[in-house]
Design a protein around this motif. Structure first.
Motif, PDB file in Angstrom:
ATOM      1  N   GLN A  69       0.861  -1.068  -0.007  1.00  0.00           N
ATOM      2  CA  GLN A  69      -0.299  -0.146  -0.160  1.00  0.00           C
ATOM      3  C   GLN A  69       0.781   0.990  -0.022  1.00  0.00           C
ATOM      4  O   GLN A  69       0.241   2.655  -0.103  1.00  0.00           O
ATOM      5  N   ASN A  72       3.647   3.666  -3.679  1.00  0.00           N
ATOM      6  CA  ASN A  72       3.090   4.919  -4.536  1.00  0.00           C
ATOM      7  C   ASN A  72       3.811   6.150  -4.739  1.00  0.00           C
ATOM      8  O   ASN A  72       5.084   6.302  -4.143  1.00  0.00           O
ATOM      9  N   ASP A  74       3.639   8.905  -3.122  1.00  0.00           N
ATOM     10  CA  ASP A  74       3.961   9.793  -1.822  1.00  0.00           C
ATOM     11  C   ASP A  74       5.136   9.148  -1.454  1.00  0.00           C
ATOM     12  O   ASP A  74       6.059   9.947  -0.910  1.00  0.00           O
ATOM     13  N   ASP A 141       2.562   1.581  -7.872  1.00  0.00           N
ATOM     14  CA  ASP A 141       0.980   1.647  -8.319  1.00  0.00           C
ATOM     15  C   ASP A 141       0.554   3.139  -8.189  1.00  0.00           C
ATOM     16  O   ASP A 141       1.149   3.941  -7.670  1.00  0.00           O
ATOM     17  N   PHE A 142      -0.526   3.272  -8.982  1.00  0.00           N
ATOM     18  CA  PHE A 142      -1.116   4.543  -9.104  1.00  0.00           C
ATOM     19  C   PHE A 142      -2.654   4.375  -9.276  1.00  0.00           C
ATOM     20  O   PHE A 142      -3.089   3.789  -9.902  1.00  0.00           O
ATOM     21  N   GLN A 143      -3.162   5.104  -8.287  1.00  0.00           N
ATOM     22  CA  GLN A 143      -4.752   5.295  -7.941  1.00  0.00           C
ATOM     23  C   GLN A 143      -5.068   3.665  -7.732  1.00  0.00           C
ATOM     24  O   GLN A 143      -6.150   3.206  -8.176  1.00  0.00           O
ATOM     25  N   GLY A 144      -4.303   3.100  -7.085  1.00  0.00           N
ATOM     26  CA  GLY A 144      -4.685   1.768  -6.502  1.00  0.00           C
ATOM     27  C   GLY A 144      -4.216   0.639  -7.585  1.00  0.00           C
ATOM     28  O   GLY A 144      -4.493  -0.588  -7.559  1.00  0.00           O
ATOM     29  N   THR A 148       1.416   0.677 -12.591  1.00  0.00           N
ATOM     30  CA  THR A 148       0.832   1.580 -13.747  1.00  0.00           C
ATOM     31  C   THR A 148       1.916   2.524 -14.177  1.00  0.00           C
ATOM     32  O   THR A 148       1.888   3.052 -15.215  1.00  0.00           O
TER      33      THR A 148
END
Ligand SMILES: NC(=O)c1ccc[n+]([C@@H]2O[C@H](COP(=O)([O-])OP(=O)(O)OC[C@H]3O[C@@H](n4cnc5c(N)ncnc54)[C@H](O)[C@@H]3O)[C@@H](O)[C@H]2O)c1
Ligand SMILES: [Zn+2]
Length: 355
Positions: A69, A72, A74, A141-144, A148
């Motif tokens: 999680q 990402n 951030d 990961d991007f936008q879950g 991506t």
């Protein structure tokens, strides 16, 4: 120390505390940033203490929270900030010490820092030793949505040290065996025999030989097809269905590990590709010896199908799947799946046959 040489970099299999200093001494990096997560900083970074001492350097350490999680943008910002704070110039080195999350994200941040600095992969999970650290795919990961945003960029070297498996949680270790079983089916019948004949939980299980054989398969496939135009697709064996099953379970209270989902995918895909018979029995028996049965609710199948349709590799309404072929090691067969075939494959899995 065993060494694999690809055209672009070498993979060293053996003690990291010996291999890394020797490799670094022959190079002229200005600074070193060690990228870790909270677990690998605690469980794995101490292994390198003697190496830093021998080299007379103190690397900067970046630490991020553990888990998919956090793979990402951030956390990338956090890593780039650490690179800024550590004043990494273009001749600095990042050392990614961790599982696939650290390897993919630390590599991505290094590959984009000042248009790319060198990085090495020091994988600490079975999955990353045998799979994620090799092949140059990096990303987040991007936008879950998994993986991506990313790039292809090779590491300067990969260091695989089996010692890290000792602190790996049992469920993570088992999860990684799915990729090893997959590699055995793709290219190495002897590896399959080792895996299915011995107890991997036993203290005298020969991880070194297993890693050597498994890495050899991945290296051969990605060397032959670095950009996934042909044979590399076979590494998706089990993943066309398995990935979608994994995504479905992520939204439940009881998520599967990646390997647990891929094990389900390999069984369902093998049924669709090979049908009943000796080949299927052998595969199913091998996989079920590692992975206990998991109920996949029938109501999940339409969601699973829609995740499969979103897969990066598709064109149109059917879903392209690749599995090991019929012409022996390193052959490949592709098939186009329709929704009804997914149902058939999953019904076979649900019946719980053990071989
Ligand atoms: N680039 C590729 O080709 C490729 C291939 C396969 C998977 N992946 C990626 O890899 C990721 C999964 O990797 P993973 O399974 O290694 O997960 P991970 O990096 O999240 O590690 C799993 C857990 O184990 C902990 N851990 C790691 N090493 C440890 C050790 N030696 N001792 C104790 N704890 C330890 C981690 O902190 C984490 O909590 C996914 O994001 C996936 O997309 C990439
Ligand atoms: Zn996988």
């Amino acid at each position: 120390m065993h060494q694999f040489d690809t055209a672009a970099y070498s993979i060293f299999l053996g003690p990291l505390a010996d291999a890394l200093p020797e490799w670094l001494r022959a190079r002229d990096y200005t600074r070193v940033l060690l990228i870790t997560d909270e677990n690998t900083r605690r469980c794995c970074a101490p292994v390198l203490e003697s190496a830093w001492q021998a080299l007379g350097i103190r690397p900067e350490i970046a630490e991020i929270p553990a888990g998919e999680q956090h793979k990402n943008i951030d956390m990338c910002a956090r890593l780039w900030q650490a690179m800024l704070d550590a004043r990494l110039d273009r001749r600095a080195l990042a050392v990614n010490l961790g599982g696939g999350v650290i390897g993919d994200m630390g590599g991505f941040c290094a590959a984009t820092w000042k248009r790319g600095i060198d990085f090495v992969q020091a994988p600490t999970t079975l999955l990353s030793m045998t799979d994620a650290a090799i092949g140059g795919k990096l990303g987040i990961d991007f936008q879950g949505i998994k993986n991506t945003v990313g790039v292809f960029q090779n590491p300067a070297a990969v260091f695989v040290d089996p010692v890290f498996l000792k602190t790996l949680p049992a469920r993570e270790l088992r999860s990684g065996t799915a990729e090893v079983l997959k590699h055995a089916q793709i290219g190495d019948p002897d590896l399959w025999r080792i895996l299915t004949g011995k107890d991997y939980n036993s203290p005298d299980f020969d991880w070194l030989s297993v890693l050597k054989a498994s890495i050899a398969v991945k290296v051969r496939v990605v060397t032959e097809d670095p950009f996934e135009k042909g044979l590399r697709m076979v590494l998706n064996y089990g993943h066309t269905i398995g990935h979608a099953v994994e995504t479905y379970f992520l939204g439940t209270d009881d998520p599967l590990t990646h390997g647990e989902a891929i094990a389900i995918g390999m069984i369902a895909e093998s049924y669709l590709a090979y049908g009943e018979g000796e080949r299927l029995s052998e595969i199913v028996a091998g996989i079920r010896a590692y992975f206990p049965h998991r109920q996949v609710p029938e109501g999940a199948l339409s969601a699973v199908w829609s995740y499969m349709l979103q897969d990066k590799k598709n064109a149109g309404k059917s879903v392209r799947m690749a599995v090991p072929g019929d012409a022996g090691p390193y052959s490949m067969r592709t098939m186009d799946l329709e929704q009804r075939m997914l149902a058939d494959g999953m019904a076979y899995y649900a019946a719980g046959r053990t071989g």
